[in-house]
Structure formats: structure tokens, C-alpha cells
Design an enzyme around this catalytic site. Structure first.
Site, mmCIF file in Angstrom:
data_model
loop_
_atom_site.group_PDB
_atom_site.id
_atom_site.type_symbol
_atom_site.label_atom_id
_atom_site.label_comp_id
_atom_site.label_asym_id
_atom_site.label_seq_id
_atom_site.Cartn_x
_atom_site.Cartn_y
_atom_site.Cartn_z
ATOM 1 N N HIS A 5 0.821 -1.203 0.000
ATOM 2 C CA HIS A 5 0.000 0.000 0.000
ATOM 3 C C HIS A 5 0.865 1.268 0.000
ATOM 4 O O HIS A 5 0.622 2.178 0.788
ATOM 5 C CB HIS A 5 -0.909 0.028 1.229
ATOM 6 C CG HIS A 5 -1.949 -1.042 1.252
ATOM 7 N ND1 HIS A 5 -2.630 -1.389 2.401
ATOM 8 C CD2 HIS A 5 -2.439 -1.836 0.273
ATOM 9 C CE1 HIS A 5 -3.489 -2.354 2.124
ATOM 10 N NE2 HIS A 5 -3.387 -2.642 0.837
ATOM 11 N N HIS B 250 -7.228 -0.216 3.413
ATOM 12 C CA HIS B 250 -6.700 -0.497 2.073
ATOM 13 C C HIS B 250 -7.048 0.691 1.172
ATOM 14 O O HIS B 250 -8.177 1.177 1.179
ATOM 15 C CB HIS B 250 -7.316 -1.780 1.521
ATOM 16 C CG HIS B 250 -6.918 -3.002 2.292
ATOM 17 N ND1 HIS B 250 -6.259 -4.070 1.717
ATOM 18 C CD2 HIS B 250 -7.069 -3.336 3.606
ATOM 19 C CE1 HIS B 250 -6.023 -4.994 2.639
ATOM 20 N NE2 HIS B 250 -6.507 -4.564 3.793
#
Length: 581
Positions: free
Chosen positions: A517, A561
Site C-alpha cells: 500500500h 486499504h
């Protein structure tokens, strides 16, 4: 009806379904087919670039060019079949980036997967769909001093991104999400369609324990805290990506050109003004020997190349810290020290437990890196945590977490530990979602065909190390609850020996990776701030006609996320661009 007890049948069904899907893409690969100039040029047809391609080309009088380094995802079944998503790293649709040796991980080198294909990382990620808490967006508004980034302001753009659709097995999802928290956009989002033996145990345990382990019906309803069902960008048993949701439906527009297999090598100034940066130099076929072509954006050049490629392109173009550019042999155009800085990612720990069940995925998928998660959670540290007293609260607010849980029914081969040849397992993955470690992207050479140096600096801040230890303790406490009696046998391997904080740190440094990420390498800041790379309207500071729209502009990492956050940013960016006419 298919179930996790027969995943091989599910795979066969999904592959058969995909073989029936026709190719729709109409794409260009030859620069000679291009115009000399377009109203808008978008560098990168990834998550954000796909949104911009759709929204900016909606006016037939507006010409749009999209430049994509990769190719089309057509006929690549592993992209479309959700269960096969984890097989994509290291393939031809991955940039195949690697990090520098990580000091916090015993000098291990990490693999960084970024999508090298239309749809970018939305075509290769694990599809988790989290829009972030209200707190997260309000925090961005405070950082940028721009109320336009508050949740109240961006809510309409989130609703434009996606819609909830039935899960693959068609089960009744009443009570598993909040309908009013979702919109009517093109990305299809669904709840898990094939139950595992873990799901009910997770939900039951969260309801029994409460407190920090509480149940949350919908993590996309304002507070991204608690244990809940995973929502994923999946519809009709297929991945729903930027390419499928936004780009492919508009490829028939005559005012939209999409040039694939082409590298953007530099951004160049206008001949009329050295601080008007609206020309992009490209190399078709993506090879150093490729012929170069210059294309001009009459309105705006928009860089959506991603958190790694965007700062690399800026640096190669002379936009960045002047001293470092001169040292590299590049003439500075604009001194922006923040370019490539602030790289942030979520450190990730796989916690493995042996289980008494023989119904896990292990026997079917032995030695294959295939897995899925149906439940996830975001947690805050205990209020009495010494970490909070020492470092303050790095999260966006009380509705955002410090750590994450993900439950996988089998041995999920994260990090360096290979799957055991026998046995049955539960993987409880934990991550720190409010990390304080900061890394950077820098040039490895002056060639746009050489990959940059990527240093996420994983587990280099004491807060991240301490939060990792807490997440491991919480994981073991969670699976010690009554719902797991007779199922979880014991921690597996080195985890069984990690009985002290010091040994847990050693375990983390040996086995941790990231959740893939990365964000923040061209961060936005207040308009008059002398730090950051872009203003709150995403225009590059100090120049004209150049804007950045991708995860690199995040001022801090979301505690979730980031996929849905990128879509939302892109929707708002498209509106900002169109309103500026």
C-alpha cells in the site's frame, strides 16, 4: 452452490465463465496515429487514470490522450478471476519493483507489485474495498487546510465510484452491510460469495468479546473500526477494476485515444514559458532504443503514473530537490524537495496457527500461493498503551484504527516462509495501518527505463515496532476465545517460540513484509505551504498546467486499504479539473 470445501470446482467454474468473455478493447500502439496535441494528456491508465479518462472524455468536444506503459488485460484469466489475484506478482503485468535492503527487516529486500497493465494496480491487487473513516478524510482537510477534502465534501464523489452487487453465491446479505453507505457508481463491490469455516467464528468472537474487538456491520459506513465482512471490488464472479468499470466502457469514444506499451520519459516545458509544463516525451514499445515523440496538452498534463513512477518521472524531468538532481546530472526546472519523500506503507505480519480441521484450502492448494480473506478488522491500541503516551496518536481519529486483522483459511505464503508440505493452517495476518516510518523514492540512474530506488523504511520507527507486537498479542488473544476451541491447535513454527516482546520483534523482522500500500511520494499540502508537492487542488506547486492524481498525493497513509480512496480522489480531481475551465 460452491463452497470453500471444494475450491477446485469453484476455480473450474470461474475459468469457464471467463473464457466466454469477449475482448472489447480498441487501443493504439503506434505514436504515428496520435495528434500533435490534445486538450488533456493523462500519464497512466491505472486506478486514477481510468477514472479521469472516463470523466474528462465525456464531452465529445474535448480530446483526451491516455498513455499506458503496459498492455490490455484481455484474455489474462488470472486478472479477471478473483481467486487467482495472488498469482499475478512477478508476471508480465507487474512492474516487478523491489525495495532496497530494509534495515528494519534484517536487510531483506521486498518485492513491490504494481500493475503494469490497463487498470494499473486495480487490475492486480487483492480487491479489498475500504473508503476510509470520516475521520480520515477530515484529517486530510485539516492537513491541507482545504475543507474540500472533508468527508462531508468528498462523500458525493465516493458515491460516484461504486455500487454494491450480489455476492457470487447469491446469498442474502441482509445484516452484513449498510445499504445507505453505498452509492451507484461503475465499480462493482460485493461481500464474500464462498463461505469458509473461519467466517462465523470471527463474527461470533467479535460479538462475544466486544470492546476493542467489537463487531461492525459495515466498515464503509463512517467508522473503519471493528470486525466485519470483507467488501471487495468483485461483481459477477469477476474482478471489477478501473479498466473494466471506467475505461473499457468508453473506448468507443472518438475523442479518446489510449496508447499502450508506451513509457513517458520526461515532462518538458512549453516553449512560451519555462514554468508551463504541458509537454510529455514518450517512447513507444517501452525500450531505450525507441523513437521519442513529444505530445502537448493544451489544457492540462495529468500524471497518474502511481506512487513509484510518478516521482521518478518528476525527478527525471528536473522537478525535485535541486541538489540531488544536480548530483544526478539533471538540470533542475523546479526545486521541490518533497518529490519522492514521505513514502509510507503498512507493515504486515503473517501469524500462522495449526488447526485441527482438514477442510482448509491447504490440501487443494498445497505449495500454491492462492488464498482469500472473507473477514477483516481494524483495531485501536489499548487506551493505556505506552506507545500512545510516548508518540501520541498517529491515527486520523477515534474512528480509525492502528492495526488490521485478516483471516485466511489455510497457509497464505506471505513473506519468506514457504508453505509446509503437510498440515492444516489458519493465517491471521496483522498489519500496522497508522505507521510512523517514512521512506523515499530516488533515482537509480537518469534512464527512464531503469527502476528507481525504493526504500519504504519498514519497521524503522519504534511506534511501528511496538504496534506490531501489540497486533501479534491481539491475534493470539482473539483465537484463544471459546469459538476457536478445538479448532486452533497452537501457533506454528517460530511464532510458537515468540513468547516475549523481544522475540515477537525478532519474528517480525524475520517474516514481515508490507501490504503493498505505498502512498505519499508527491504529497499535497496547503496552497501557501513551502512543503509538499501539490496544492489541495492537486496542481504541482510553482508551475502551470501540471497536475498529479494518484496515491502519491496522499498527505498521510489511510488506515485502510487505499484502493477506494484512490477512486474517490480521482472522482474529485476530475470535477476540480472540469470546474477550472
Amino acid at each position: 452452490m460452491f463452497s470453500s470445501q471444494n475450491p477446485s470446482v469453484f476455480l473450474a467454474f470461474a475459468l469457464l465463465l471467463l473464457r466466454s468473455q469477449p475482448s472489447e478493447a480498441r487501443l493504439l500502439q503506434d505514436a504515428s496515429q496520435l495528434r500533435a496535441q490534445y486538450d488533456y494528456i493523462i500519464v497512466g491508465a491505472g486506478t486514477a487514470g481510468s477514472v479521469l479518462s472516463n470523466r474528462l472524455s465525456a464531452d465529445p468536444k474535448t480530446s483526451v490522450l491516455v498513455i499506458e506503459a503496459g498492455g490490455s488485460p484481455d484474455a489474462i484469466q488470472a486478472i479477471a478471476v478473483p481467486f487467482l489475484g495472488v498469482t499475478l506478482p512477478g508476471t508480465a503485468v507487474d512492474w516487478n519493483f523491489t525495495s532496497t535492503p530494509q534495515e528494519g527487516l534484517n536487510n531483506r529486500i521486498l518485492r513491490y507489485t504494481r500493475g503494469y497493465v490497463l487498470g494499473g494496480s486495480s487490475s492486480v491487487n487483492l480487491m479489498a474495498w475500504n473508503r476510509g473513516s470520516d475521520d480520515m478524510w477530515d484529517h486530510w482537510a485539516r492537513i491541507t487546510q482545504d475543507a474540500g477534502w472533508s468527508w462531508k465534501a468528498v462523500e458525493e464523489y465516493y458515491f460516484k465510484t461504486s455500487r454494491i452487487v450480489p455476492p457470487a453465491d447469491g446469498h442474502d446479505t441482509t445484516g452484513q452491510f449498510v445499504p445507505s453507505a453505498h452509492g451507484n457508481g461503475p465499480v462493482e463491490v460485493s461481500l464474500p460469495g464462498f463461505p469458509t469455516q473461519l467466517d462465523n467464528r470471527v463474527i461470533k468472537t467479535s460479538k462475544q468479546l466486544g470492546g476493542r474487538f467489537h463487531h461492525n456491520i459495515d466498515l464503509n459506513a463512517g467508522k473503519a473500526l471493528g470486525f466485519s465482512w470483507v467488501q471487495s471490488s468483485i461483481g459477477q464472479s469477476k474482478r471489477s477494476s478501473g479498466a473494466t468499470a471506467y475505461l473499457e466502457p468508453v473506448l468507443n469514444r472518438t475523442n479518446l485515444d489510449v496508447l499502450t506499451n508506451t513509457i513517458a520519459t520526461r515532462i518538458l516545458p512549453s516553449k512560451k514559458s519555462p514554468l508551463t509544463l504541458n509537454i510529455v516525451e514518450i517512447a513507444t514499445s517501452g525500450q531505450p532504443s525507441s523513437a521519442r515523440h513529444n505530445i502537448t496538452a493544451t489544457r492540462e498534463l495529468i500524471v497518474s503514473a502511481g506512487v513509484i513512477n510518478t516521482p521518478q518521472l518528476l525527478l527525471l524531468s528536473g522537478i525535485g530537490p535541486s541538489s540531488a538532481l544536480r548530483t544526478a546530472g539533471i538540470t533542475p526546472i523546479l526545486d521541490l524537495p518533497g518529490v519522492g519523500q514521505n513514502l509510507t506503507d503498512h507493515p504486515f505480519i503473517p501469524n500462522y496457527f495449526t488447526v485441527s480441521s482438514n477442510a482448509t484450502f491447504d490440501d487443494v492448494l498445497r505449495n500454491e500461493t492462492i488464498f482469500t480473506a472473507n473477514t477483516q478488522a481494524f483495531m485501536r491500541l489499548p487506551k493505556s498503551s505506552p506507545l500512545l503516551k510516548r508518540f501520541g496518536d498517529p491515527s486520523s481519529g477515534p474512528g480509525s484504527g492502528h492495526t488490521e486483522f485478516g483471516f485466511m483459511d489455510g497457509f497464505a505464503a506471505f513473506g519468506p516462509l514457504p508453505p509446509p508440505v503437510t498440515g492444516h493452517f489458519l493465517t491471521l495476518a496483522t498489519a500496522v495501518v497508522s505507521p510512523l516510518s517514512r521512506g523515499n523514492i530516488s533515482l537509480n540512474s537518469t534512464s527512464p527505463f531503469d527502476k528507481p530506488l525504493i526504500d519504504p523504511a519498514v519497521l524503522t520507527h519504534e511506534f511501528d515496532v511496538g504496534a506490531t507486537v501489540q497486533s501479534m498479542k491481539d491475534a493470539q488473544n482473539f483465537v484463544s476465545a471459546p469459538a476457536w476451541d478445538g479448532f486452533v491447535v497452537a501457533p506454528f513454527g517460530d511464532l510458537a517460540q515468540a513468547t516475549t516482546d523481544e522475540l515477537k520483534v525478532a519474528y517480525a523482522r524475520k517474516y514481515a513484509t508490507t501490504v503493498n500500500h505505498p502512498v505519499g511520494t508527491a504529497a499535497m499540502s496547503p496552497k501557501k505551504a513551502n512543503w509538499g508537492v501539490v496544492d489541495p487542488d492537486l496542481k504541482v506547486k510553482g508551475v502551470e498546467k501540471l497536475r498529479i492524481v494518484d496515491a502519491s498525493i496522499f498527505p498521510v497513509i489511510p488506515e485502510v486499504h487505499p484502493q477506494a480512496v484512490v477512486y474517490t480522489v480521482a472522482e474529485r480531481a476530475a470535477d476540480l479539473i472540469l470546474r477550472s475551465l
